[in-house]
Motif scaffolding. Structure first.
Motif, short mmCIF file in Angstrom:
data_model
loop_
_atom_site.label_atom_id
_atom_site.label_comp_id
_atom_site.label_asym_id
_atom_site.label_seq_id
_atom_site.Cartn_x
_atom_site.Cartn_y
_atom_site.Cartn_z
N THR A 9 -64.71 -17.37 16.25
CA THR A 9 -64.95 -17.70 14.85
C THR A 9 -65.11 -19.20 14.69
OG1 THR A 9 -64.16 -17.47 12.58
CG2 THR A 9 -62.48 -17.79 14.26
N GLN A 10 -65.99 -19.59 13.80
CA GLN A 10 -66.22 -20.99 13.48
C GLN A 10 -65.62 -21.34 12.12
OE1 GLN A 10 -67.45 -23.04 15.77
NE2 GLN A 10 -67.63 -21.26 17.11
N MET A 11 -64.76 -20.47 11.59
CA MET A 11 -64.15 -20.70 10.28
C MET A 11 -63.02 -21.72 10.43
SD MET A 11 -64.28 -16.94 8.47
CE MET A 11 -63.34 -16.05 9.67
N THR A 12 -63.40 -22.99 10.47
CA THR A 12 -62.46 -24.07 10.75
C THR A 12 -61.40 -24.25 9.66
OG1 THR A 12 -63.97 -25.68 9.79
CG2 THR A 12 -64.14 -25.30 12.16
N TYR A 13 -61.59 -23.66 8.50
CA TYR A 13 -60.62 -23.79 7.40
C TYR A 13 -59.40 -22.88 7.59
CZ TYR A 13 -63.10 -19.60 5.88
OH TYR A 13 -63.69 -18.37 5.84
N ILE A 14 -59.42 -21.99 8.57
CA ILE A 14 -58.30 -21.09 8.83
C ILE A 14 -57.11 -21.92 9.31
CG2 ILE A 14 -57.44 -19.23 10.32
CD1 ILE A 14 -60.35 -18.23 10.45
N LYS A 15 -55.94 -21.65 8.74
CA LYS A 15 -54.72 -22.35 9.14
C LYS A 15 -54.48 -22.17 10.64
CE LYS A 15 -49.79 -22.48 8.09
NZ LYS A 15 -48.71 -21.83 7.36
N ASN A 16 -54.16 -23.24 11.32
CA ASN A 16 -53.88 -23.27 12.76
C ASN A 16 -55.10 -22.92 13.62
OD1 ASN A 16 -51.10 -23.96 12.42
ND2 ASN A 16 -50.69 -21.83 11.89
N TRP A 17 -56.30 -23.05 13.07
CA TRP A 17 -57.52 -22.81 13.84
C TRP A 17 -57.68 -23.90 14.90
CZ3 TRP A 17 -61.82 -25.76 14.90
CH2 TRP A 17 -62.91 -25.10 15.46
N VAL A 18 -58.12 -23.51 16.08
CA VAL A 18 -58.52 -24.44 17.14
C VAL A 18 -59.82 -23.90 17.72
CG1 VAL A 18 -56.17 -25.20 17.70
CG2 VAL A 18 -57.17 -23.27 18.94
N PRO A 19 -60.64 -24.75 18.35
CA PRO A 19 -61.86 -24.25 18.99
C PRO A 19 -61.53 -23.11 19.96
CG PRO A 19 -61.88 -26.65 18.95
CD PRO A 19 -60.50 -26.22 18.50
N GLY A 20 -62.34 -22.06 19.91
CA GLY A 20 -62.14 -20.90 20.77
C GLY A 20 -61.33 -19.79 20.12
N THR A 21 -60.89 -19.99 18.86
CA THR A 21 -60.15 -18.95 18.15
C THR A 21 -61.04 -17.72 17.97
OG1 THR A 21 -58.72 -20.54 17.02
CG2 THR A 21 -58.96 -18.38 15.99
N GLU A 22 -60.50 -16.56 18.27
CA GLU A 22 -61.26 -15.31 18.15
C GLU A 22 -60.85 -14.52 16.92
OE1 GLU A 22 -60.62 -13.11 21.75
OE2 GLU A 22 -61.82 -14.49 22.94
N SER A 23 -61.82 -13.90 16.28
CA SER A 23 -61.59 -12.92 15.23
C SER A 23 -61.63 -11.56 15.92
CB SER A 23 -62.70 -13.02 14.19
OG SER A 23 -62.61 -11.97 13.25
N GLN A 24 -60.54 -10.78 15.82
CA GLN A 24 -60.45 -9.53 16.55
C GLN A 24 -60.12 -8.35 15.64
OE1 GLN A 24 -57.44 -10.33 19.55
NE2 GLN A 24 -59.03 -10.94 21.00
N GLU A 25 -60.84 -7.24 15.85
CA GLU A 25 -60.52 -5.97 15.21
C GLU A 25 -59.69 -5.16 16.20
OE1 GLU A 25 -62.76 -1.85 14.13
OE2 GLU A 25 -63.78 -3.69 13.49
#
Length: 76
Positions: A9-25
């Protein structure tokens, strides 16, 4: 539990986001491999959860029916 879908995910506004963060179902299975619940999470490369820091439940299957929260209606 199995990860059904994942994407970076490129949603950098997510709390505690860092490059490489994945959105998972996520799908949770019973002993017969039937899906009984679905959830979502943002997983950082270090294994910690981003956003709320918790898995977000989406749907639960009980007594032959799926249950889930409705999205709030917009006031547009």
């Amino acid at each position: 539990m199995v990860v059904k879908k994942t994407r970076i995910t490129q949603m950098t506004y997510i709390k505690n986001w860092v490059p490489g963060t994945e959105s998972q179902e996520l799908h949770f299975l019973d002993s017969d491999d039937n899906v009984v619940a679905k959830a979502h999470r943002f997983l950082r490369p270090d294994g910690k959860l981003a956003a709320s820091g918790m898995v977000d439940p989406k749907r639960v299957f009980s007594e032959g029916k799926w249950y889930g929260l409705e999205s709030p209606a917009s006031d547009a």
